[in-house]
Design an enzyme around this catalytic site. Structure first.
Site, PDB file in Angstrom:
ATOM      1  N   GLU A 245      -4.688  36.228   3.321  1.00  9.88           N
ATOM      2  CA  GLU A 245      -4.251  37.110   4.429  1.00  9.88           C
ATOM      3  C   GLU A 245      -2.869  36.784   4.998  1.00  9.88           C
ATOM      4  O   GLU A 245      -2.693  36.703   6.212  1.00  9.88           O
ATOM      5  CB  GLU A 245      -5.299  37.077   5.547  1.00  9.88           C
ATOM      6  CG  GLU A 245      -6.662  37.514   5.066  1.00  9.88           C
ATOM      7  CD  GLU A 245      -7.750  37.442   6.137  1.00  9.88           C
ATOM      8  OE1 GLU A 245      -7.456  37.027   7.263  1.00  9.88           O
ATOM      9  OE2 GLU A 245      -8.897  37.802   5.817  1.00  9.88           O
TER      10      GLU A 245
ATOM     11  N   ASN B 291      -5.423  36.398  -1.844  1.00  9.87           N
ATOM     12  CA  ASN B 291      -6.526  37.227  -1.335  1.00  9.87           C
ATOM     13  C   ASN B 291      -6.132  37.899  -0.026  1.00  9.87           C
ATOM     14  O   ASN B 291      -5.567  37.251   0.858  1.00  9.87           O
ATOM     15  CB  ASN B 291      -7.729  36.284  -1.097  1.00  9.87           C
ATOM     16  CG  ASN B 291      -9.035  37.018  -0.856  1.00  9.87           C
ATOM     17  OD1 ASN B 291      -9.407  37.888  -1.640  1.00  9.87           O
ATOM     18  ND2 ASN B 291      -9.732  36.667   0.218  1.00  9.87           N
TER      19      ASN B 291
ATOM     20  N   HIS C 214     -13.164  45.392   2.594  1.00 10.35           N
ATOM     21  CA  HIS C 214     -14.093  45.633   3.704  1.00 10.35           C
ATOM     22  C   HIS C 214     -13.906  47.094   4.127  1.00 10.35           C
ATOM     23  O   HIS C 214     -12.859  47.443   4.683  1.00 10.35           O
ATOM     24  CB  HIS C 214     -13.758  44.716   4.888  1.00 10.35           C
ATOM     25  CG  HIS C 214     -13.976  43.266   4.593  1.00 10.35           C
ATOM     26  ND1 HIS C 214     -15.225  42.729   4.395  1.00 10.35           N
ATOM     27  CD2 HIS C 214     -13.114  42.241   4.460  1.00 10.35           C
ATOM     28  CE1 HIS C 214     -15.118  41.424   4.169  1.00 10.35           C
ATOM     29  NE2 HIS C 214     -13.837  41.101   4.183  1.00 10.35           N
TER      30      HIS C 214
ATOM     31  N   GLU D 277     -14.675  40.434  -1.280  1.00 11.43           N
ATOM     32  CA  GLU D 277     -15.485  40.376  -0.044  1.00 11.43           C
ATOM     33  C   GLU D 277     -16.079  41.745   0.252  1.00 11.43           C
ATOM     34  O   GLU D 277     -16.107  42.190   1.411  1.00 11.43           O
ATOM     35  CB  GLU D 277     -14.632  39.902   1.139  1.00 11.43           C
ATOM     36  CG  GLU D 277     -13.977  38.552   0.921  1.00 11.43           C
ATOM     37  CD  GLU D 277     -13.166  38.054   2.107  1.00 11.43           C
ATOM     38  OE1 GLU D 277     -13.309  38.598   3.222  1.00 11.43           O
ATOM     39  OE2 GLU D 277     -12.379  37.105   1.920  1.00 11.43           O
TER      40      GLU D 277
ATOM     41  N   ASP E  70     -17.868  44.895   1.342  1.00 12.51           N
ATOM     42  CA  ASP E  70     -18.958  45.465   2.139  1.00 12.51           C
ATOM     43  C   ASP E  70     -18.516  46.856   2.568  1.00 12.51           C
ATOM     44  O   ASP E  70     -17.315  47.121   2.718  1.00 12.51           O
ATOM     45  CB  ASP E  70     -19.382  44.580   3.318  1.00 12.51           C
ATOM     46  CG  ASP E  70     -18.250  44.046   4.186  1.00 12.51           C
ATOM     47  OD1 ASP E  70     -17.156  44.662   4.214  1.00 12.51           O
ATOM     48  OD2 ASP E  70     -18.458  43.022   4.847  1.00 12.51           O
TER      49      ASP E  70
HETATM   50  O1  G2I Z   1     -13.889  38.489   8.801  1.00 18.41           O
HETATM   51  C1  G2I Z   1     -14.456  38.770   7.569  1.00 18.41           C
HETATM   52  C2  G2I Z   1     -13.791  38.012   6.459  1.00 18.41           C
HETATM   53  C3  G2I Z   1     -12.362  38.493   6.275  1.00 18.41           C
HETATM   54  N1  G2I Z   1     -11.717  37.833   5.152  1.00 18.41           N
HETATM   55  C4  G2I Z   1     -11.761  36.379   5.179  1.00 18.41           C
HETATM   56  C5  G2I Z   1     -13.173  35.877   5.401  1.00 18.41           C
HETATM   57  O2  G2I Z   1     -13.168  34.474   5.495  1.00 18.41           O
HETATM   58  C6  G2I Z   1     -13.785  36.491   6.625  1.00 18.41           C
HETATM   59  O3  G2I Z   1     -15.121  35.953   6.767  1.00 18.41           O
HETATM   60  C7  G2I Z   1     -15.550  35.772   8.064  1.00 18.41           C
HETATM   61  C8  G2I Z   1     -16.978  35.246   8.036  1.00 18.41           C
HETATM   62  O4  G2I Z   1     -17.802  36.220   7.431  1.00 18.41           O
HETATM   63  C9  G2I Z   1     -17.464  34.972   9.456  1.00 18.41           C
HETATM   64  O5  G2I Z   1     -18.723  34.321   9.417  1.00 18.41           O
HETATM   65  O6  G2I Z   1     -14.722  34.831   8.693  1.00 18.41           O
HETATM   66  C10 G2I Z   1     -15.055  34.653  10.069  1.00 18.41           C
HETATM   67  C11 G2I Z   1     -14.063  33.709  10.710  1.00 18.41           C
HETATM   68  O7  G2I Z   1     -12.799  33.932  10.318  1.00 18.41           O
HETATM   69  C12 G2I Z   1     -16.460  34.103  10.188  1.00 18.41           C
HETATM   70  O8  G2I Z   1     -16.831  34.040  11.550  1.00 18.41           O
HETATM   71  C13 G2I Z   1     -17.020  32.790  12.059  1.00 18.41           C
HETATM   72  C14 G2I Z   1     -17.043  32.887  13.557  1.00 18.41           C
HETATM   73  O9  G2I Z   1     -15.784  33.389  13.997  1.00 18.41           O
HETATM   74  C15 G2I Z   1     -17.260  31.546  14.131  1.00 18.41           C
HETATM   75  O10 G2I Z   1     -17.344  31.656  15.525  1.00 18.41           O
HETATM   76  C16 G2I Z   1     -18.497  30.934  13.557  1.00 18.41           C
HETATM   77  O11 G2I Z   1     -18.649  29.613  13.988  1.00 18.41           O
HETATM   78  O12 G2I Z   1     -18.250  32.259  11.588  1.00 18.41           O
HETATM   79  C17 G2I Z   1     -18.433  30.948  12.015  1.00 18.41           C
HETATM   80  C18 G2I Z   1     -19.675  30.366  11.346  1.00 18.41           C
HETATM   81  O13 G2I Z   1     -20.773  31.190  11.609  1.00 18.41           O
END
Ligand code: G2I
Length: 457
Positions: free
Chosen positions: A162, A204, A241, A270, A272
């Site tokens: 990103e 990515n 996404h 990724e 969805d």
């Molecule tokens: O946002 C969707 C994705 C976009 N591209 C990069 C990916 O790495 C990203 O994934 C998401 C995860 O699916 C989430 O699960 O990335 C987020 C953070 O950048 C993730 O969220 C985080 C929460 O912000 C935190 O508060 C939490 O502690 O998930 C963490 C673990 O549950």
């Protein structure tokens, strides 16, 4: 490529088409003997994978692991390999949760996509506050340490995640890493290659699915530049996404193909798609078929297993419902994968037509088409190469006997079928001697027999 010259016409200012050579191969897939019954097995029929994001915190849930073990042959740690997780304090590395995912995957014979070595987001607090040379060195140390720790275990790394800005500029996103110098991305790729030479190295990003978007173009130009300068990059990840604000673009396959044409693999990393029922199913079908139609689209990863596991749970964007039941979207993906295998169903043919102009004022040019043809449609990418003098404008003529152009990029077309004349746009009019530029179009029907010819203008 064959080249013919004739001294007898050398002084006559005419355009002469001198050689047409088919240098590509045609592959026709036999129908699948037995349809596969899981996503991973169905994808493997065409040499692809089907993966999912996995969260370490859910590995105690047997419904979750049951689906994971059964359906997927590639795994991405959803958060556990990010910088804040793997280096919570500077130079103190922490791999516990990532290893739980890695070990499960390896015990099950699944491969692993590593996500992500360098990113402006999810940085540990100590890194967020750094800048300049100290930050650059800390980032490179992180890339080196983590990629070395997992050397030999990772199929592909999202080396940088990103790094481009949204909006109309097509430039880089401002971040502490970007402020260390524009070369931070290639420095990260070089460090990753040195640490794990066997892993594919990917860039990515999200919102890079629509070919007409400036952000997509910006990433494309960076990958093109990296390839031309020998920066080690093997793949581009399109996060993909999708929801109603960001739907599956009509030119999605074109985007995949154009990145692939740079000489990199393309992975949907990724996926969805928010929605439900048949409309969601048909969007998943389109995305899956677009990947299958592009030979170098090597696999698809969905960003979670059940709707309730998703970062966008309220949008029910995944293939299994909250109880772990297969949704209509699941069936559409499985059917598409089965229809696609074994082997690529598309045919890729590269035809080179050499055209020379003997007008001493303008020099000559050549046009070569790379055609990706599938049942019902095609993408043609045309490379225009300047001869011994620079071009200040160019025209390419193509013939579409049994096809219709539905969209094009980087050139203006005079029509949609029959003889179509293409001319440069502002930004690709000037082509230095011996250098190339590309434009392309996609269409319905057949792109066979395009037979491009180029003239300087
Ligand atoms: O946002 C969707 C994705 C976009 N591209 C990069 C990916 O790495 C990203 O994934 C998401 C995860 O699916 C989430 O699960 O990335 C987020 C953070 O950048 C993730 O969220 C985080 C929460 O912000 C935190 O508060 C939490 O502690 O998930 C963490 C673990 O549950």
């Amino acid at each position: 490529m064959m080249r013919l010259t004739s001294k007898s016409v050398a002084l006559i200012p005419i355009i002469a088409t001198v050689a047409t050579v088919v240098i590509g191969a045609t592959l026709i897939a036999p129908p699948a003997a037995n349809a596969a019954t899981t996503l991973g097995a169905a994808a493997q029929q065409s040499g692809r994978y089907f993966g999912t994001a996995v969260a370490a915190g859910r590995l105690g849930d047997s419904t979750y692991t049951g689906i994971l073990n059964r359906e997927f042959d590639m795994v991405t740690a959803e958060n556990e390999m990010k910088m804040d997780a793997t280096e919570p304090n500077q130079n103190q590395f922490s791999y516990g949760n990532a290893d739980r995912i890695v070990n499960l995957a390896r015990n099950q014979g699944k491969r692993i996509r590593g996500h992500a070595l360098a990113w402006h987001s999810q940085q540990p607090r100590w890194m967020e506050n750094m800048s300049g040379t100290a930050l650059r060195n800390a980032m490179l140390n992180h890339v080196t340490q983590v990629a070395t720790y997992y050397r030999g275990k990772i199929y592909a790394w999202d080396v940088v995640n990103e790094a481009f800005a949204d909006g109309s500029g097509g430039g880089r996103r401002d971040s502490n890493l970007q402020r260390t110098g524009n070369d931070w991305i290639e420095a990260a790729f070089r460090a990753a290659r040195a640490a794990d030479p066997g892993a594919k190295l990917c860039y990515n990003d999200y919102n890079t699915d629509d070919w007409s978007h400036a952000k997509t173009q910006g990433v494309y130009r960076m990958v093109q530049d990296f390839k031309s300068r020998g920066v080690p990059i093997d793949c581009v990840g399109l996060q993909s996404h999708f929801n109603s604000q960001s739907p599956v673009p009509s030119n999605y396959q074109t985007t995949l193909q154009n990145f692939a044409n740079l000489g990199v693999d393309v992975q949907i990393t990724e996926l969805d798609i928010e929605g439900s029922g048949s409309s969601q199913a048909s969007n998943y079908d389109r995305v899956t078929r677009a990947c299958l139609a592009v030979t170098r689209c090597t696999g698809i990863t969905v960003w979670g297993i059940r709707d309730t596991d998703s970062w966008r749970a309220s949008g029910t964007p995944l293939l299994f419902d909250g109880n772990g039941n297969k949704k209509a979207a699941y069936n559409s993906v499985l059917d598409a994968l089965n229809a696609g295998g074994p082997g690529p169903t598309s045919t890729t043919t590269t035809t080179t037509t050499t055209t020379t102009s003997n007008d001493p004022g303008t020099g000559g040019c050549t046009a070569a088409v790379s055609l990706n043809q599938w049942n019902g449609g095609f993408v043609a990418t045309i490379k225009v190469t300047a001869g011994s003098s620079a071009l200040r404008g160019w025209r390419v003529t193509t013939t579409l006997s049994n096809g219709t152009v539905t969209s094009s990029w980087s050139a203006n077309g005079s029509g949609t079928s029959g003889t179509v004349n293409w001319s440069n746009v502002d930004y690709n009019a000037n082509v230095p001697a011996g250098q190339s530029t590309e434009f392309g179009f996609q269409g319905n029907g057949s792109g066979a027999g395009l037979n491009p010819s180029c003239t300087a203008s």
